[in-house]
Design a protein around this motif. Sequence first.
Motif, short mmCIF file in Angstrom:
data_model
loop_
_atom_site.label_atom_id
_atom_site.label_comp_id
_atom_site.label_asym_id
_atom_site.label_seq_id
_atom_site.Cartn_x
_atom_site.Cartn_y
_atom_site.Cartn_z
N ALA A 1 -17.90 59.95 -82.30
CA ALA A 1 -16.67 60.02 -83.09
C ALA A 1 -17.06 59.78 -84.55
O ALA A 1 -17.58 58.72 -84.89
CB ALA A 1 -15.68 58.96 -82.63
N LYS B 1 -11.58 59.69 -95.27
CA LYS B 1 -10.51 59.64 -94.28
C LYS B 1 -9.58 58.47 -94.57
O LYS B 1 -9.97 57.50 -95.21
CB LYS B 1 -11.07 59.46 -92.86
CG LYS B 1 -11.89 60.61 -92.36
CD LYS B 1 -11.00 61.70 -91.87
CE LYS B 1 -11.84 62.77 -91.21
NZ LYS B 1 -11.05 63.83 -90.69
N GLU C 1 -5.67 59.15 -89.45
CA GLU C 1 -6.10 60.55 -89.39
C GLU C 1 -6.98 60.78 -88.17
O GLU C 1 -7.71 59.88 -87.76
CB GLU C 1 -6.90 60.93 -90.64
CG GLU C 1 -6.08 61.11 -91.88
CD GLU C 1 -6.93 61.62 -93.03
OE1 GLU C 1 -7.70 62.59 -92.84
OE2 GLU C 1 -6.83 61.05 -94.13
N VAL D 1 -10.11 61.77 -85.91
CA VAL D 1 -11.55 61.72 -86.14
C VAL D 1 -12.19 62.89 -85.41
O VAL D 1 -11.70 63.34 -84.37
CB VAL D 1 -12.18 60.39 -85.69
CG1 VAL D 1 -11.66 59.24 -86.53
CG2 VAL D 1 -11.95 60.12 -84.22
N GLU D 2 -13.28 63.39 -85.97
CA GLU D 2 -13.99 64.52 -85.37
C GLU D 2 -14.84 64.02 -84.21
O GLU D 2 -15.51 62.99 -84.32
CB GLU D 2 -14.89 65.15 -86.43
CG GLU D 2 -15.55 66.41 -85.99
CD GLU D 2 -16.31 67.07 -87.14
OE1 GLU D 2 -17.55 67.12 -87.05
OE2 GLU D 2 -15.66 67.52 -88.11
N LEU D 3 -14.80 64.75 -83.10
CA LEU D 3 -15.64 64.44 -81.95
C LEU D 3 -16.77 65.45 -81.90
O LEU D 3 -16.53 66.66 -82.03
CB LEU D 3 -14.81 64.50 -80.66
CG LEU D 3 -13.60 63.58 -80.63
CD1 LEU D 3 -12.82 63.78 -79.34
CD2 LEU D 3 -14.01 62.13 -80.79
N GLN D 4 -17.99 64.95 -81.72
CA GLN D 4 -19.17 65.82 -81.72
C GLN D 4 -20.04 65.56 -80.50
O GLN D 4 -20.11 64.45 -80.00
CB GLN D 4 -20.03 65.57 -82.97
CG GLN D 4 -19.39 65.92 -84.27
CD GLN D 4 -20.33 65.71 -85.44
OE1 GLN D 4 -21.44 65.19 -85.31
NE2 GLN D 4 -19.89 66.13 -86.61
N LYS E 1 -22.42 69.04 -83.00
CA LYS E 1 -21.45 70.14 -83.10
C LYS E 1 -20.06 69.63 -82.74
O LYS E 1 -19.88 68.91 -81.76
CB LYS E 1 -21.83 71.28 -82.15
CG LYS E 1 -23.15 71.93 -82.53
CD LYS E 1 -23.33 73.20 -81.75
CE LYS E 1 -24.69 73.80 -82.03
NZ LYS E 1 -24.72 74.75 -83.08
N ARG E 2 -19.08 70.03 -83.56
CA ARG E 2 -17.70 69.60 -83.33
C ARG E 2 -17.18 70.19 -82.02
O ARG E 2 -17.30 71.38 -81.77
CB ARG E 2 -16.82 70.04 -84.49
CG ARG E 2 -15.38 69.56 -84.35
CD ARG E 2 -14.49 69.94 -85.49
NE ARG E 2 -14.42 71.40 -85.58
CZ ARG E 2 -14.67 72.09 -86.69
NH1 ARG E 2 -15.03 71.49 -87.80
NH2 ARG E 2 -14.56 73.41 -86.69
N GLY F 1 -13.98 68.82 -80.90
CA GLY F 1 -12.55 68.56 -80.94
C GLY F 1 -12.23 67.39 -81.84
O GLY F 1 -13.05 66.96 -82.66
N TYR F 2 -11.02 66.86 -81.65
CA TYR F 2 -10.55 65.73 -82.46
C TYR F 2 -9.90 64.69 -81.57
O TYR F 2 -9.39 65.01 -80.48
CB TYR F 2 -9.53 66.21 -83.50
CG TYR F 2 -10.17 67.06 -84.57
CD1 TYR F 2 -10.73 66.48 -85.70
CD2 TYR F 2 -10.24 68.44 -84.44
CE1 TYR F 2 -11.33 67.25 -86.68
CE2 TYR F 2 -10.85 69.22 -85.41
CZ TYR F 2 -11.39 68.62 -86.53
OH TYR F 2 -12.01 69.38 -87.48
N GLU G 1 -11.99 72.14 -79.00
CA GLU G 1 -12.25 73.46 -79.56
C GLU G 1 -12.13 74.52 -78.47
O GLU G 1 -12.60 74.32 -77.35
CB GLU G 1 -13.66 73.51 -80.18
CG GLU G 1 -13.85 72.57 -81.34
CD GLU G 1 -13.10 72.98 -82.58
OE1 GLU G 1 -13.11 74.18 -82.92
OE2 GLU G 1 -12.50 72.11 -83.23
#
Length: 102
Positions: free
Chosen positions: A37, A62, A66, A68-71, A75-76, A78-79, A99
């Motif tokens: 995250a 941020k 808001e 947070v980007e999940l990787q 690579k992303r 989702g959120y 995604e």
Amino acid sequence: MNTDASTGHPKSRSAMPATSLELSSPRVRDIPIEVEAVLGKVKVSVSQLMAAKPGEPFWLDKHFGEPVELQVNGKRIGYGEIIADERENIIGIRLISVEADL
């Protein structure tokens, strides 16, 4: 035996494209992955970083609340949103979106 037309060598099983059947097998589904995250990012110069003292803040890009980007593997995927377990004081992520083109 299948051979690679460009090299003439036998095709290994790992070089063949995966089918949906293979991807749905329990062996594949049980492979552990690490999800990260990303809370935010900040750009600083090397001199700013080297001059920083303990307790000095670096403000991220941020705000509280808001997504947070999940990787996975950088690579992303989702959120999510940050959540907390009040009894154990543990933080977690509630999935918001994934995604579409994973």
